[in-house]
Design an enzyme around this catalytic site. Structure first.
Site, PDB file in Angstrom:
ATOM      1  N   ARG A  92      71.275-104.741  18.013  1.00 43.11           N
ATOM      2  CA  ARG A  92      71.370-105.912  19.345  1.00 43.11           C
ATOM      3  C   ARG A  92      71.943-105.526  20.320  1.00 43.11           C
ATOM      4  O   ARG A  92      71.574-105.854  21.871  1.00 43.11           O
ATOM      5  CB  ARG A  92      72.737-106.954  18.518  1.00 43.11           C
ATOM      6  CG  ARG A  92      73.070-107.278  18.023  1.00 43.11           C
ATOM      7  CD  ARG A  92      73.928-108.126  17.382  1.00 43.11           C
ATOM      8  NE  ARG A  92      74.989-108.426  18.966  1.00 43.11           N
ATOM      9  CZ  ARG A  92      74.407-109.380  19.344  1.00 43.11           C
ATOM     10  NH1 ARG A  92      73.374-109.880  19.197  1.00 43.11           N
ATOM     11  NH2 ARG A  92      74.699-109.416  20.859  1.00 43.11           N
ATOM     12  N   ARG A 132      74.841 -96.302  10.082  1.00 43.23           N
ATOM     13  CA  ARG A 132      74.621 -97.204  12.558  1.00 43.23           C
ATOM     14  C   ARG A 132      75.518 -96.051  12.824  1.00 43.23           C
ATOM     15  O   ARG A 132      75.187 -95.851  14.311  1.00 43.23           O
ATOM     16  CB  ARG A 132      74.562 -98.406  12.070  1.00 43.23           C
ATOM     17  CG  ARG A 132      73.177 -99.074  11.660  1.00 43.23           C
ATOM     18  CD  ARG A 132      73.110-100.575  12.004  1.00 43.23           C
ATOM     19  NE  ARG A 132      73.617-100.708  13.288  1.00 43.23           N
ATOM     20  CZ  ARG A 132      73.485-102.012  13.888  1.00 43.23           C
ATOM     21  NH1 ARG A 132      74.107-103.135  13.245  1.00 43.23           N
ATOM     22  NH2 ARG A 132      73.892-102.036  15.064  1.00 43.23           N
ATOM     23  N   VAL A 177      88.038-112.832  17.930  1.00 42.52           N
ATOM     24  CA  VAL A 177      86.738-111.661  18.652  1.00 42.52           C
ATOM     25  C   VAL A 177      85.766-113.025  17.833  1.00 42.52           C
ATOM     26  O   VAL A 177      84.454-112.899  18.700  1.00 42.52           O
ATOM     27  CB  VAL A 177      86.791-110.883  18.536  1.00 42.52           C
ATOM     28  CG1 VAL A 177      85.602-109.952  20.010  1.00 42.52           C
ATOM     29  CG2 VAL A 177      87.678-110.443  19.564  1.00 42.52           C
ATOM     30  N   CYS A 218      73.899-111.698  13.370  1.00 37.41           N
ATOM     31  CA  CYS A 218      73.976-110.955  12.602  1.00 37.41           C
ATOM     32  C   CYS A 218      75.311-111.486  11.950  1.00 37.41           C
ATOM     33  O   CYS A 218      75.893-112.333  11.745  1.00 37.41           O
ATOM     34  CB  CYS A 218      74.270-109.602  12.354  1.00 37.41           C
ATOM     35  SG  CYS A 218      75.781-109.756  13.703  1.00 37.41           S
ATOM     36  N   LYS A 222      79.843 -94.270  19.904  1.00 38.13           N
ATOM     37  CA  LYS A 222      78.575 -95.259  19.525  1.00 38.13           C
ATOM     38  C   LYS A 222      78.285 -96.303  20.485  1.00 38.13           C
ATOM     39  O   LYS A 222      77.629 -96.016  21.781  1.00 38.13           O
ATOM     40  CB  LYS A 222      78.430 -95.864  18.030  1.00 38.13           C
ATOM     41  CG  LYS A 222      77.669 -96.632  17.591  1.00 38.13           C
ATOM     42  CD  LYS A 222      77.877 -97.511  17.191  1.00 38.13           C
ATOM     43  CE  LYS A 222      78.266 -99.131  16.585  1.00 38.13           C
ATOM     44  NZ  LYS A 222      77.905 -99.832  17.227  1.00 38.13           N
ATOM     45  N   ASN A 223      80.001 -96.925  20.489  1.00 40.02           N
ATOM     46  CA  ASN A 223      79.579 -97.984  21.870  1.00 40.02           C
ATOM     47  C   ASN A 223      79.698 -97.872  23.614  1.00 40.02           C
ATOM     48  O   ASN A 223      79.510 -98.610  24.682  1.00 40.02           O
ATOM     49  CB  ASN A 223      81.100 -99.133  21.548  1.00 40.02           C
ATOM     50  CG  ASN A 223      80.421 -99.785  20.417  1.00 40.02           C
ATOM     51  OD1 ASN A 223      79.305 -99.374  19.701  1.00 40.02           O
ATOM     52  ND2 ASN A 223      81.774-100.355  19.664  1.00 40.02           N
ATOM     53  N   ASP A 245      86.982-104.128  15.785  1.00 36.95           N
ATOM     54  CA  ASP A 245      86.002-103.482  14.464  1.00 36.95           C
ATOM     55  C   ASP A 245      87.200-102.509  14.021  1.00 36.95           C
ATOM     56  O   ASP A 245      86.355-101.552  12.608  1.00 36.95           O
ATOM     57  CB  ASP A 245      85.287-102.298  15.773  1.00 36.95           C
ATOM     58  CG  ASP A 245      84.616-103.006  16.753  1.00 36.95           C
ATOM     59  OD1 ASP A 245      83.596-102.277  16.990  1.00 36.95           O
ATOM     60  OD2 ASP A 245      83.935-104.560  15.995  1.00 36.95           O
ATOM     61  N   LEU A 282      76.268-115.523  28.280  1.00 39.87           N
ATOM     62  CA  LEU A 282      76.748-114.613  29.174  1.00 39.87           C
ATOM     63  C   LEU A 282      76.641-113.538  30.571  1.00 39.87           C
ATOM     64  O   LEU A 282      76.669-113.551  31.396  1.00 39.87           O
ATOM     65  CB  LEU A 282      78.368-114.278  28.737  1.00 39.87           C
ATOM     66  CG  LEU A 282      79.494-115.110  28.502  1.00 39.87           C
ATOM     67  CD1 LEU A 282      80.472-114.763  27.614  1.00 39.87           C
ATOM     68  CD2 LEU A 282      79.384-116.337  29.322  1.00 39.87           C
ATOM     69  N   ARG A 286      76.304-114.030  17.681  1.00 39.52           N
ATOM     70  CA  ARG A 286      75.966-113.415  19.063  1.00 39.52           C
ATOM     71  C   ARG A 286      74.923-113.392  20.243  1.00 39.52           C
ATOM     72  O   ARG A 286      73.867-113.494  20.545  1.00 39.52           O
ATOM     73  CB  ARG A 286      74.863-111.346  18.323  1.00 39.52           C
ATOM     74  CG  ARG A 286      75.739-111.586  17.238  1.00 39.52           C
ATOM     75  CD  ARG A 286      77.133-110.756  17.454  1.00 39.52           C
ATOM     76  NE  ARG A 286      77.265-109.672  17.974  1.00 39.52           N
ATOM     77  CZ  ARG A 286      77.014-108.642  17.916  1.00 39.52           C
ATOM     78  NH1 ARG A 286      77.277-107.946  16.687  1.00 39.52           N
ATOM     79  NH2 ARG A 286      77.660-107.061  18.071  1.00 39.52           N
ATOM     80  N   PRO A 287      75.663-114.488  20.996  1.00 35.52           N
ATOM     81  CA  PRO A 287      74.893-115.285  21.912  1.00 35.52           C
ATOM     82  C   PRO A 287      74.592-114.178  22.738  1.00 35.52           C
ATOM     83  O   PRO A 287      75.641-113.635  23.166  1.00 35.52           O
ATOM     84  CB  PRO A 287      75.396-116.872  22.460  1.00 35.52           C
ATOM     85  CG  PRO A 287      76.873-116.650  21.378  1.00 35.52           C
ATOM     86  CD  PRO A 287      76.423-115.316  20.605  1.00 35.52           C
ATOM     87  N   ILE A 288      74.063-114.565  23.998  1.00 30.25           N
ATOM     88  CA  ILE A 288      73.695-113.132  25.309  1.00 30.25           C
ATOM     89  C   ILE A 288      74.354-114.389  26.523  1.00 30.25           C
ATOM     90  O   ILE A 288      73.369-114.249  27.997  1.00 30.25           O
ATOM     91  CB  ILE A 288      72.490-112.787  25.382  1.00 30.25           C
ATOM     92  CG1 ILE A 288      71.547-113.719  25.146  1.00 30.25           C
ATOM     93  CG2 ILE A 288      72.669-111.409  24.117  1.00 30.25           C
ATOM     94  CD1 ILE A 288      70.189-112.788  25.601  1.00 30.25           C
TER      95      ILE A 288
END
Ligand code: EPZ
Length: 421
Positions: A94, A400, A330, A118, A22-23, A308, A127, A123-125
């Site tokens: 996201r 998902r 993390v 979530c 998925k990732n 995960d 960076l 979950r900031p962005i």
């Protein structure tokens, strides 16, 4: 809303085939926006998140031809008629944010709503945005959270990531592919999914070196051609089924997986007392008739223990006599599964980033929630060994990220069914 109904099952035995990652497929789908030629992706798993990313790309005016049966997607991004990703799709996932880099590079413009937090964290962005600004993009965030980026042409530069963020690395690398000049990205994420994305980009004609290390060099090129690519196997799904063998004290042959991608999981399962060996068909995890031992895990960016797998592994540790500790470094709030496992009779306490598991108490089936994708996997595994029946709600989280989860568990002897309320 649908739920899973799980009964105490015997040891899981047999063979499971791992699906595409998925990732890896999510950033690679975004990367197809960088080329005006057709791309063909194989080994694409049938997951809700993949549906959403395909819908986003299609909404941009790109042609997407998907065959679920063949696990294949053909993308022709010769025409992109908008750089505005639809809010109703972005808010569902996201990872949509990784379309920012490719859109800026290809169109000079990108408008994507802030994905928001979530269950596992804010979950900031920042960076992502810091890196794209360093490449010359002008970024503005409106009152209602719409992130607007524009550029007359990205220019390569040196970028240092404060944290080896997977998504930020993906966005910056994709944007840098079409920048003029060279970009040196330091303290980059090293996950195998980054390597798979860079392999795909290089097939498209990108000039990327160092993927999989903490320093990635990207020499910008004028344009990228189409390419065909087979998505790597999902190391997190593989790890989940390896833990499933351990928690049920069974023996599973895990096919279509890359052992090198799960070294920390192999090491920790061996520490617990599982026998793990490689065969030409795949990796065998043998926990049959074994008294497993407690252990301690600490999650870290790759190549450390993967965050995960933290929750499925914690479920295993609740069934092992003795005290184990889990330290999540993390994400700031990735212990939502603790409450659900304790509802089942586990004895887990959390202090700051550390969870202490007093393992060995029998688990009892009850009604629990899947609070996020991997926490959902954890309570499913716990349900397979808990006395009685466990009902897991909010299973949309699980669907998902795990393809044919019920069928794969059933084929291994697990008693689980999907019930529509
Ligand atoms: C990717 O998320 C994965 N998702 C996650 O998998 C995975 O847990 C995570 O990487 C870490 O391995 C996808 O690839 C689609 P990050 P991502 O940016 O990119 C902080 C799953 O279950 N951070 O490496 O969002 C962030 O808050 C999912 O499949 C910033 O502070 O992860 C987090 O604490 C869950 N600022 C940490 O870094 C930023 O700008 C790791 O985030 C970006 C991130």
């Amino acid at each position: 809303m649908a739920k899973f109904v799980i009964q105490k099952s015997g040891p899981l035995e047999g063979v499971v085939e791992i699906s595409g990652a998925k990732n890896a497929v999510l950033p690679i789908l975004a990367a197809t926006l960088l080329s005006s030629e057709k791309c063909v992706l194989e080994g694409v798993p049938a997951l809700k998140d993949v549906d959403i990313m395909c819908d986003i790309i299609q909404a941009l005016g790109v042609s997407v031809n998907r065959s679920i049966e063949e696990s294949k997607v053909e993308i022709d991004a010769s025409v992109i008629n908008t750089s505005r990703a639809p809010d109703h799709l972005v808010e569902k996932m996201r990872a949509s944010m990784v379309a920012m880099g490719p859109l800026l590079a290809r169109m000079g413009k990108a408008e994507i709503h802030l994905p928001g937090g979530c269950a596992i964290g804010d979950r900031p962005i920042e960076l992502h945005l810091k890196g794209l600004k360093a490449l010359g993009a002008e970024i503005d965030i409106s009152e209602n959270g719409l992130v607007k980026g524009k550029t007359d042409g990205l220019v390569g530069t040196d970028i240092y990531l404060d944290f080896p963020s997977v998504g930020a690395t993906e966005n910056i690398v994709m944007a840098a592919c079409l920048a003029s000049g060279t970009t040196l990205l330091e303290n980059a994420a090293q996950e195998p999914e980054i390597v798979d994305m860079c392999n795909f980009l290089n097939k498209m004609g990108a000039r990327i070196k160092g993927a999989g290390t903490d320093t990635i060099k990207i020499e910008g090129v004028k344009s990228l051609r189409g390419a065909r690519h087979v998505i790597i196997p999902d190391r997190i799904e593989a790890g989940t089924f390896m833990v499933a063998a351990a928690i049920t004290r069974g023996t599973i042959l895990v096919k279509n997986m890359l052992p090198d991608h799960v070294k920390p999981i192999i090491a920790k399962l061996r520490e617990c007392g599982c026998d793990i060996f490689m065969t030409p068909e795949g990796v065998v995890v043998d926990a049959s008739d074994r008294e497993l031992k407690s252990t301690d895990i600490k999650t870290l960016p790759y190549p450390g223990f993967p965050t995960d797998i933290q929750s499925p592994f914690m479920a295993l540790l609740t069934t092992v006599e003795g005290h184990s500790t889990v330290i999540e470094t993390v994400f700031e709030n990735r212990y939502m599964h603790v409450r659900e496992l304790n509802k089942m009779g586990a004895d887990i306490s959390v202090k700051d980033r550390c969870a202490i598991i007093n393992g060995g108490r029998p688990l009892k089936g009850t009604n629990v929630l899947a609070t996020d994708l991997r926490a959902g996997a954890a309570v499913v595994l716990a349900g397979l060994v808990a006395e009685g029946v466990t009902e897991v709600s909010q299973i949309y989280h699980i669907e998902r990220g795990y393809e044919n989860f019920v069928e794969k568990i059933t084929n291994l002897g697990g008693i689980i069914k999907r019930v529509d309320d």
